[in-house]
Design an enzyme around this catalytic site. Structure first.
Site, PDB file in Angstrom:
ATOM      1  N   ASP A 197     137.831 -93.083 -34.548  1.00 15.29           N
ATOM      2  CA  ASP A 197     137.034 -94.079 -35.274  1.00 15.29           C
ATOM      3  C   ASP A 197     135.848 -93.446 -36.011  1.00 15.29           C
ATOM      4  O   ASP A 197     134.804 -94.073 -36.160  1.00 15.29           O
ATOM      5  CB  ASP A 197     136.520 -95.183 -34.328  1.00 15.29           C
ATOM      6  N   GLN A 215     143.118 -90.336 -34.175  1.00 12.43           N
ATOM      7  CA  GLN A 215     142.208 -90.247 -33.013  1.00 12.43           C
ATOM      8  C   GLN A 215     141.156 -89.156 -33.271  1.00 12.43           C
ATOM      9  O   GLN A 215     140.777 -88.969 -34.407  1.00 12.43           O
ATOM     10  CB  GLN A 215     142.986 -89.993 -31.713  1.00 12.43           C
ATOM     11  N   GLY A 230     144.032 -96.799 -36.016  1.00 14.73           N
ATOM     12  CA  GLY A 230     143.707 -97.925 -36.884  1.00 14.73           C
ATOM     13  C   GLY A 230     142.749 -97.459 -37.950  1.00 14.73           C
ATOM     14  O   GLY A 230     141.675 -96.962 -37.659  1.00 14.73           O
ATOM     15  N   HIS A 231     143.177 -97.512 -39.182  1.00 13.23           N
ATOM     16  CA  HIS A 231     142.347 -97.085 -40.311  1.00 13.23           C
ATOM     17  C   HIS A 231     142.142 -98.285 -41.212  1.00 13.23           C
ATOM     18  O   HIS A 231     143.092 -99.009 -41.475  1.00 13.23           O
ATOM     19  CB  HIS A 231     143.084 -96.070 -41.182  1.00 13.23           C
ATOM     20  N   LYS A 234     137.701 -91.622 -40.616  1.00 11.28           N
ATOM     21  CA  LYS A 234     138.578 -90.635 -41.269  1.00 11.28           C
ATOM     22  C   LYS A 234     139.268 -91.208 -42.497  1.00 11.28           C
ATOM     23  O   LYS A 234     139.409 -90.534 -43.503  1.00 11.28           O
ATOM     24  CB  LYS A 234     139.667 -90.166 -40.289  1.00 11.28           C
TER      25      LYS A 234
END
Ligand code: IMP
Length: 433
Positions: free
Chosen positions: A13, A224, A40-41, A16
Site C-alpha cells: 500500500d 505487496q 489492490g491498486h 505503487k
C-alpha cells in the site's frame, strides 16, 4: 534497453500503482511477477477511478502490453471480472494482456482453506486478505497446483484434474469441519473462465526475452511490499511470495542481470494492514489523523490500515535487500497538516542500538524506535510544482535521503496523475548502493 523494476519498500500500500502508472507512460510492457488478487491498486484518471487486483495497471496506456507473470497465483474468475470491468470503462485491451502458462490458479478450495486457517489461528491470525494466496502457493510448492497451462487441456481432461483436486481438498475441509465444494460447480465455473482466458495464455518468457532483445522498454511491478516478503519480511506475518527484487527474475523468466533500475516505493509515513510487528506504529491521535487524511483503508478488504511514522531503519534494510537505485516517495501531502513529523532513525533493544531491521519478527517486536522530530511545513503541497514546495517539505525529503542512503527521485503529492515532482539530484547524495 534495461528493465525497470518497481518494488514496495514497506508493508504494501505504498502507492505503487501511481508510480507504475507514471513510469508506464514510456514503456512497452508492464509485468506483474508475484502475488494475486491480494493486491489492490487504485489509479485515478480524470473522474474515473480504476481498481486493479491482478491485471497490471499499465493496461490503461493503449501502447502498453500487460503481462501476468509465471510467479503469480491467479484467481481465474476474479480475473475475468476485472477484465470485464475494464471493458465497461471503455479500456480496449484485445491482444494486450498476456498470461503466463506457468502461473498457478487460485481455486475456490484455496479460498476456503485460507479462511479456515485464519479463523483457527489464535490472536487474530495473520490477517490475510482471504483470497486463497497461501494455500495456492502451498499447492505449488507441494507440486499439487493447477496451472494456467492446464487450461489448454481438453475440457474432459481439465474436468478430471480439477474434480480430483476438489475431492482431495474436500476431505481436508471436512476434517477441519469447514464447508466443502461441489466438484462439478467448481469445474463449470472454471470452464467458463477458461473460454475467456485461453486466448491470452502463452509462454510469456520468450515474449519478454524478445522484447529485451528488440530494445523494448519493460517495467516489472512487485505487489505487496518488501517487509511482507516470505523470506525477508516479518515471518510468519508475511504474504506467501517473494515480493522483493529477487522474486522478479523467478516470476518473469528474465535473468537477474536484466534489472538495471530498481525503484523502491516508500510512503512518507508507514502503514500496515493485517497483523505482525510494526515498530513505528502510532496507536494514538497522530496515527488516526494519518489514517483519515491519507484515506488509509484497504483497497482489497476495506480494513482500516495501522498507521505510524517513517521508519528509516527498515528502509535502509529494504534498500540493501533490493539494491534499490532510486526512491519514489508517495503521499507527502498527507503530512501537510502536521506541526511535527517524526522519523525513526535507529532502534534500541537489549541495551544497545540496532541498525538493521531484524530478521526475526520477535526481535522486531522488541525494538524501541528512536525518533528525530522534524518541524512540519503546515502548508499545502498537493499538486504543487517543485519550485512551489515549502522549504521545510524539501528539507524533510532531503533528510530521508540522508537517513536511508538512497536518492529520492520522484515525489507524489496526491492521487492525480499530474501530482508528481521530479527531484533534482543533489551533490553528495548517494544514488543507490
Ligand atoms: P495474504 O497475502 O492474503 O496471504 O496476506 C498476508 C499478509 O499480507 C496480511 O498481513 C495482508 O494484510 C498482507 N497483504 C497482502 N496483500 C497486501 C497488499 O496488497 N497490501 C497490503 N498488505 C497486503
Amino acid at each position: 534497453m534495461p528493465v525497470t523494476l518497481v518494488v514496495g519498500g514497506q508493508w504494501g500500500d505504498e502507492g505503487k500503482a501511481k508510480i507504475i502508472d507514471y513510469l508506464a507512460r514510456e514503456v512497452d510492457y508492464v509485468v506483474r511477477y508475484q502475488g494475486g488478487a491480494n493486491a489492490g491498486h487504485t489509479v485515478v484518471v480524470g473522474d474515473k477511478r480504476f481498481a486493479f487486483h491482478q491485471v497490471p495497471s499499465g493496461v490503461l496506456y493503449p501502447q502498453t502490453a500487460s503481462v501476468l507473470g509465471g510467479g503469480m497465483v491467479i484467481d481465474p474468475t476474479a480475473l475475468v471480472e476485472e477484465i470485464d470491468a475494464l471493458a465497461q470503462h471503455g479500456v480496449e485491451f484485445a491482444g494486450r494482456i498476456h498470461i503466463s502458462d506457468q502461473a498457478h490458479l487460485v481455486l475456490p478450495y484455496h479460498i476456503l482453506l485460507d479462511c479456515d486457517s485464519e479463523d483457527r489461528r489464535a490472536g487474530g491470525g495473520i490477517g490475510t486478505t482471504r483470497k486463497g494466496i497461501s494455500p495456492a502457493y502451498a499447492d505449488k510448492a507441494r507440486r499439487d497446483g493447477v496451472r494456467m497451462a492446464d487450461l489448454r487441456r481438453s475440457p474432459a481432461s481439465l474436468r478430471e484434474l480439477v474434480t480430483t483436486r476438489v475431492r482431495e481438498n474436500n476431505k481436508l475441509l471436512k476434517l477441519r469441519g469447514a464447508k466443502t465444494l461441489s466438484p462439478s460447480k467448481v469445474v463449470e465455473e472454471l470452464l467458463k473462465a477458461r473460454r475467456r482466458l485461453l486466448p491470452m495464455i502463452t509462454d510469456t518468457r520468450p515474449l519478454l526475452w524478445d522484447a529485451v532483445a528488440a530494445g523494448k522498454r519493460i517495467l516489472c511491478e512487485g505487489a505487496q511490499g518488501s517487509l511482507l516478503d516470505i523470506d525477508h519480511g516479518t515471518y510468519p506475518y508475511v504474504t506467501s511470495s517473494s515480493c522483493s527484487a529477487g522474486g522478479a527474475a523467478i516470476g518473469t523468466g528474465l535473468p537477474p542481470s536484466a534489472f538495471e533500475r530498481i525503484v523502491g516505493i516508500f510512503k512518507a509515513y508507514c502503514t500496515r494492514v493485517g497483523n505482525g510487528p510494526f515498530p513505528t506504529e502510532d496507536g494514538g491521535r497522530a496515527g488516526a489523523k494519518l489514517r483519515e487524511i491519507g484515506h488509509e483503508y484497504g483497497t482489497t478488504t476495506g480494513r482500516p490500515r495501522r498507521c505510524g511514522w517513517f521508519d528509516a531503519v527498515a528502509a535502509r534494510t529494504v534498500v540493501k535487500i533490493n539494491g534499490i537505485t532510486d526512491i519514489a516517495l508517495t503521499k507527502l501531502d498527507v503530512l501537510d497538516a502536521f506541526a511535527e513529523v517524526k522519523v525513526c532513525t535507529s532502534y534500541r533493544a537489549g541495551g544497545g542500538s540496532v541498525d538493521v531491521f531484524p530478521a526475526d519478527a520477535r526481535d522486531v517486536s522488541a525494538v524501541k524506535p528512536q525518533y528525530e522530530v522534524i518541524r512540519g511545513w503546515e502548508a499545502p503541497t498537493a499538486g504543487k510544482h517543485l519550485d512551489e514546495l515549502p522549504p521545510r517539505a524539501i528539507a524533510y525529503i532531503r533528510r530521508l535521503e540522508q537517513l536511508v542512503g538512497c536518492r529520492i527521485h520522484l515525489v507524489s503529492l496526491g492521487p492525480e496523475r499530474s501530482a508528481m515532482v521530479e527531484m533534482p539530484l543533489v551533490r553528495g547524495a548517494r544514488a543507490g548502493l
